[in-house]
Scaffold this motif. Structure first.
Motif, PDB file in Angstrom:
ATOM      1  N   ASP A   1      90.484  63.283 104.663  1.00  0.00           N
ATOM      2  CA  ASP A   1      91.682  62.526 105.017  1.00  0.00           C
ATOM      3  C   ASP A   1      91.276  61.519 106.081  1.00  0.00           C
ATOM      4  OD1 ASP A   1      94.313  61.655 105.265  1.00  0.00           O
ATOM      5  OD2 ASP A   1      95.138  63.639 105.623  1.00  0.00           O
ATOM      6  N   ASP A   2      92.191  60.600 106.404  1.00  0.00           N
ATOM      7  CA  ASP A   2      91.889  59.646 107.469  1.00  0.00           C
ATOM      8  C   ASP A   2      92.913  59.745 108.606  1.00  0.00           C
ATOM      9  OD1 ASP A   2      93.986  58.539 106.045  1.00  0.00           O
ATOM     10  OD2 ASP A   2      93.132  56.530 105.937  1.00  0.00           O
ATOM     11  N   ASN A   3      93.455  60.943 108.798  1.00  0.00           N
ATOM     12  CA  ASN A   3      94.430  61.128 109.871  1.00  0.00           C
ATOM     13  C   ASN A   3      93.732  61.225 111.236  1.00  0.00           C
ATOM     14  OD1 ASN A   3      93.752  63.926 110.505  1.00  0.00           O
ATOM     15  ND2 ASN A   3      94.782  64.482 108.610  1.00  0.00           N
ATOM     16  N   GLN A   4      94.530  61.291 112.294  1.00  0.00           N
ATOM     17  CA  GLN A   4      93.998  61.279 113.665  1.00  0.00           C
ATOM     18  C   GLN A   4      93.236  62.546 114.035  1.00  0.00           C
ATOM     19  OE1 GLN A   4      97.064  62.220 112.986  1.00  0.00           O
ATOM     20  NE2 GLN A   4      97.533  63.904 114.355  1.00  0.00           N
ATOM     21  N   MET A   5      93.426  63.622 113.298  1.00  0.00           N
ATOM     22  CA  MET A   5      92.668  64.850 113.569  1.00  0.00           C
ATOM     23  C   MET A   5      91.217  64.698 113.110  1.00  0.00           C
ATOM     24  SD  MET A   5      95.017  67.248 114.659  1.00  0.00           S
ATOM     25  CE  MET A   5      94.388  68.806 114.158  1.00  0.00           C
ATOM     26  N   ILE A   6      91.020  63.895 112.091  1.00  0.00           N
ATOM     27  CA  ILE A   6      89.684  63.699 111.539  1.00  0.00           C
ATOM     28  C   ILE A   6      89.027  62.458 112.154  1.00  0.00           C
ATOM     29  CG2 ILE A   6      88.399  63.191 109.416  1.00  0.00           C
ATOM     30  CD1 ILE A   6      90.549  65.001 108.021  1.00  0.00           C
ATOM     31  N   ILE A   7      89.712  61.337 112.110  1.00  0.00           N
ATOM     32  CA  ILE A   7      89.202  60.118 112.746  1.00  0.00           C
ATOM     33  C   ILE A   7      89.922  59.984 114.085  1.00  0.00           C
ATOM     34  CG2 ILE A   7      88.921  57.625 112.589  1.00  0.00           C
ATOM     35  CD1 ILE A   7      89.180  57.943 109.530  1.00  0.00           C
ATOM     36  N   SER A   8      89.252  60.395 115.143  1.00  0.00           N
ATOM     37  CA  SER A   8      89.906  60.396 116.450  1.00  0.00           C
ATOM     38  C   SER A   8      89.543  59.171 117.296  1.00  0.00           C
ATOM     39  CB  SER A   8      89.566  61.678 117.218  1.00  0.00           C
ATOM     40  OG  SER A   8      88.179  61.831 117.351  1.00  0.00           O
ATOM     41  N   GLU A   9      88.608  58.363 116.809  1.00  0.00           N
ATOM     42  CA  GLU A   9      88.230  57.167 117.566  1.00  0.00           C
ATOM     43  C   GLU A   9      87.816  56.063 116.596  1.00  0.00           C
ATOM     44  OE1 GLU A   9      84.860  55.914 120.866  1.00  0.00           O
ATOM     45  OE2 GLU A   9      85.533  57.989 120.796  1.00  0.00           O
ATOM     46  N   LEU A  10      88.310  54.848 116.856  1.00  0.00           N
ATOM     47  CA  LEU A  10      87.969  53.672 116.061  1.00  0.00           C
ATOM     48  C   LEU A  10      87.434  52.587 116.984  1.00  0.00           C
ATOM     49  CD1 LEU A  10      91.176  53.274 113.861  1.00  0.00           C
ATOM     50  CD2 LEU A  10      89.011  54.250 113.151  1.00  0.00           C
ATOM     51  N   TYR A  11      86.486  51.822 116.479  1.00  0.00           N
ATOM     52  CA  TYR A  11      85.970  50.673 117.204  1.00  0.00           C
ATOM     53  C   TYR A  11      85.739  49.569 116.181  1.00  0.00           C
ATOM     54  CZ  TYR A  11      82.714  47.585 119.568  1.00  0.00           C
ATOM     55  OH  TYR A  11      82.109  46.487 120.105  1.00  0.00           O
ATOM     56  N   ALA A  12      86.187  48.364 116.486  1.00  0.00           N
ATOM     57  CA  ALA A  12      85.995  47.253 115.552  1.00  0.00           C
ATOM     58  C   ALA A  12      85.730  45.965 116.319  1.00  0.00           C
ATOM     59  CB  ALA A  12      87.230  47.091 114.675  1.00  0.00           C
ATOM     60  N   ARG A  13      84.870  45.128 115.722  1.00  0.00           N
ATOM     61  CA  ARG A  13      84.625  43.809 116.293  1.00  0.00           C
ATOM     62  C   ARG A  13      84.218  42.849 115.179  1.00  0.00           C
ATOM     63  NH1 ARG A  13      79.328  45.921 118.077  1.00  0.00           N
ATOM     64  NH2 ARG A  13      77.729  44.535 117.260  1.00  0.00           N
ATOM     65  N   VAL A  14      84.286  41.557 115.486  1.00  0.00           N
ATOM     66  CA  VAL A  14      83.913  40.507 114.549  1.00  0.00           C
ATOM     67  C   VAL A  14      82.703  39.777 115.107  1.00  0.00           C
ATOM     68  CG1 VAL A  14      84.647  38.362 113.436  1.00  0.00           C
ATOM     69  CG2 VAL A  14      86.288  40.211 113.769  1.00  0.00           C
ATOM     70  N   GLU A  15      81.726  39.531 114.250  1.00  0.00           N
ATOM     71  CA  GLU A  15      80.556  38.735 114.612  1.00  0.00           C
ATOM     72  C   GLU A  15      80.489  37.539 113.672  1.00  0.00           C
ATOM     73  OE1 GLU A  15      77.098  41.208 114.144  1.00  0.00           O
ATOM     74  OE2 GLU A  15      77.480  42.300 116.000  1.00  0.00           O
ATOM     75  N   ASN A  16      80.235  36.366 114.222  1.00  0.00           N
ATOM     76  CA  ASN A  16      80.016  35.166 113.420  1.00  0.00           C
ATOM     77  C   ASN A  16      78.514  34.982 113.251  1.00  0.00           C
ATOM     78  OD1 ASN A  16      82.779  34.204 113.116  1.00  0.00           O
ATOM     79  ND2 ASN A  16      82.711  34.061 115.340  1.00  0.00           N
ATOM     80  N   VAL A  17      78.064  34.968 112.012  1.00  0.00           N
ATOM     81  CA  VAL A  17      76.639  34.956 111.710  1.00  0.00           C
ATOM     82  C   VAL A  17      76.280  33.655 110.989  1.00  0.00           C
ATOM     83  CG1 VAL A  17      74.788  36.193 110.539  1.00  0.00           C
ATOM     84  CG2 VAL A  17      76.703  37.459 111.514  1.00  0.00           C
ATOM     85  N   PRO A  18      75.299  32.894 111.503  1.00  0.00           N
ATOM     86  CA  PRO A  18      74.950  31.614 110.877  1.00  0.00           C
ATOM     87  C   PRO A  18      74.280  31.751 109.517  1.00  0.00           C
ATOM     88  CG  PRO A  18      73.538  32.027 112.772  1.00  0.00           C
ATOM     89  CD  PRO A  18      74.552  33.136 112.724  1.00  0.00           C
ATOM     90  N   VAL A  19      73.458  32.755 109.314  1.00  0.00           N
ATOM     91  CA  VAL A  19      72.744  32.904 108.040  1.00  0.00           C
ATOM     92  C   VAL A  19      73.256  34.165 107.348  1.00  0.00           C
ATOM     93  CG1 VAL A  19      70.487  33.096 106.946  1.00  0.00           C
ATOM     94  CG2 VAL A  19      70.727  31.831 109.089  1.00  0.00           C
ATOM     95  N   LEU A  20      74.235  33.975 106.487  1.00  0.00           N
ATOM     96  CA  LEU A  20      74.844  35.098 105.780  1.00  0.00           C
ATOM     97  C   LEU A  20      75.380  34.557 104.468  1.00  0.00           C
ATOM     98  CD1 LEU A  20      75.574  38.137 106.253  1.00  0.00           C
ATOM     99  CD2 LEU A  20      77.772  37.350 107.104  1.00  0.00           C
ATOM    100  N   ALA A  21      74.983  35.153 103.356  1.00  0.00           N
ATOM    101  CA  ALA A  21      75.415  34.664 102.044  1.00  0.00           C
ATOM    102  C   ALA A  21      76.917  34.839 101.844  1.00  0.00           C
ATOM    103  CB  ALA A  21      74.653  35.382 100.931  1.00  0.00           C
ATOM    104  N   GLU A  22      77.445  36.006 102.241  1.00  0.00           N
ATOM    105  CA  GLU A  22      78.884  36.252 102.169  1.00  0.00           C
ATOM    106  C   GLU A  22      79.270  37.258 103.242  1.00  0.00           C
ATOM    107  OE1 GLU A  22      80.212  38.162  98.505  1.00  0.00           O
ATOM    108  OE2 GLU A  22      78.171  38.788  98.110  1.00  0.00           O
ATOM    109  N   SER A  23      80.541  37.333 103.510  1.00  0.00           N
ATOM    110  CA  SER A  23      81.025  38.223 104.565  1.00  0.00           C
ATOM    111  C   SER A  23      80.684  39.668 104.246  1.00  0.00           C
ATOM    112  CB  SER A  23      82.534  38.070 104.734  1.00  0.00           C
ATOM    113  OG  SER A  23      82.839  36.767 105.144  1.00  0.00           O
ATOM    114  N   GLU A  24      80.564  40.468 105.292  1.00  0.00           N
ATOM    115  CA  GLU A  24      80.262  41.885 105.123  1.00  0.00           C
ATOM    116  C   GLU A  24      80.817  42.663 106.300  1.00  0.00           C
ATOM    117  OE1 GLU A  24      75.954  41.822 104.975  1.00  0.00           O
ATOM    118  OE2 GLU A  24      75.816  42.227 107.126  1.00  0.00           O
ATOM    119  N   VAL A  25      80.909  43.968 106.118  1.00  0.00           N
ATOM    120  CA  VAL A  25      81.296  44.854 107.215  1.00  0.00           C
ATOM    121  C   VAL A  25      80.335  46.041 107.221  1.00  0.00           C
ATOM    122  CG1 VAL A  25      83.061  46.046 105.830  1.00  0.00           C
ATOM    123  CG2 VAL A  25      83.152  46.169 108.301  1.00  0.00           C
ATOM    124  N   GLN A  26      79.814  46.314 108.391  1.00  0.00           N
ATOM    125  CA  GLN A  26      78.970  47.495 108.574  1.00  0.00           C
ATOM    126  C   GLN A  26      79.867  48.600 109.097  1.00  0.00           C
ATOM    127  OE1 GLN A  26      75.382  47.114 110.957  1.00  0.00           O
ATOM    128  NE2 GLN A  26      75.647  49.221 111.665  1.00  0.00           N
TER     129      GLN A  26
END
Length: 135
Positions: A104-129
């Motif tokens: 599941d993706d409820n707060q008991m299982i995922i208790s912490e989230l972190y997200a950020r955006v990076e602008n990359v000059p050499v990238l064929a298409e957008s991606e998320v790690q």
């Protein structure tokens, strides 16, 4: 502590904003459209093939980090296209659950989230790690 990392390439459709009226058992309901369903199935199947896929199946207290990398424009500037990060995160989390990696993706299982955006000059298409780890 255990950790899994994977990268999703291309556009992540928003499950929240892509709806279709469907029929089940003679009753109408609103569900995700075919574009989102196809995206989720494809990426869930790919995810099921990664090493250590099942290590978090019954885990709690997980941290998930999302690094959204977007390609710079031809002028070398960040894109001005707007997108909703929380909708993308919700689509990714639902795909992770659909793959069977998490129960599941409820707060008991995922208790912490972190997200950020990076602008990359050499990238064929957008991606998320995506990094998942026990805390």
């Amino acid at each position: 502590m255990s950790k899994i990392s994977f990268t999703i390439t291309g556009i992540i459709p928003s499950k929240k904003n892509r709806h279709k009226i469907k029929m089940r058992g003679g009753r109408a309901f609103i569900g995700p459209d075919d574009t989102y369903i196809a995206w989720e199935r494809q990426h869930a199947a790919e995810l099921a093939g990664i090493e250590n896929f099942g290590i978090f199946k019954n885990s709690k207290n997980l941290k998930i980090s999302y690094i959204f990398r977007q390609r710079l424009t031809n002028k070398g500037t960040p894109s001005t296209r707007r997108w909703d990060m929380s909708n993308k995160i919700e689509s990714i989390n639902d795909m992770i659950v659909a793959s069977g990696m998490l129960s599941d993706d409820n707060q008991m299982i995922i208790s912490e989230l972190y997200a950020r955006v990076e602008n990359v000059p050499v990238l064929a298409e957008s991606e998320v790690q995506v990094d998942i780890e026990e805390i």
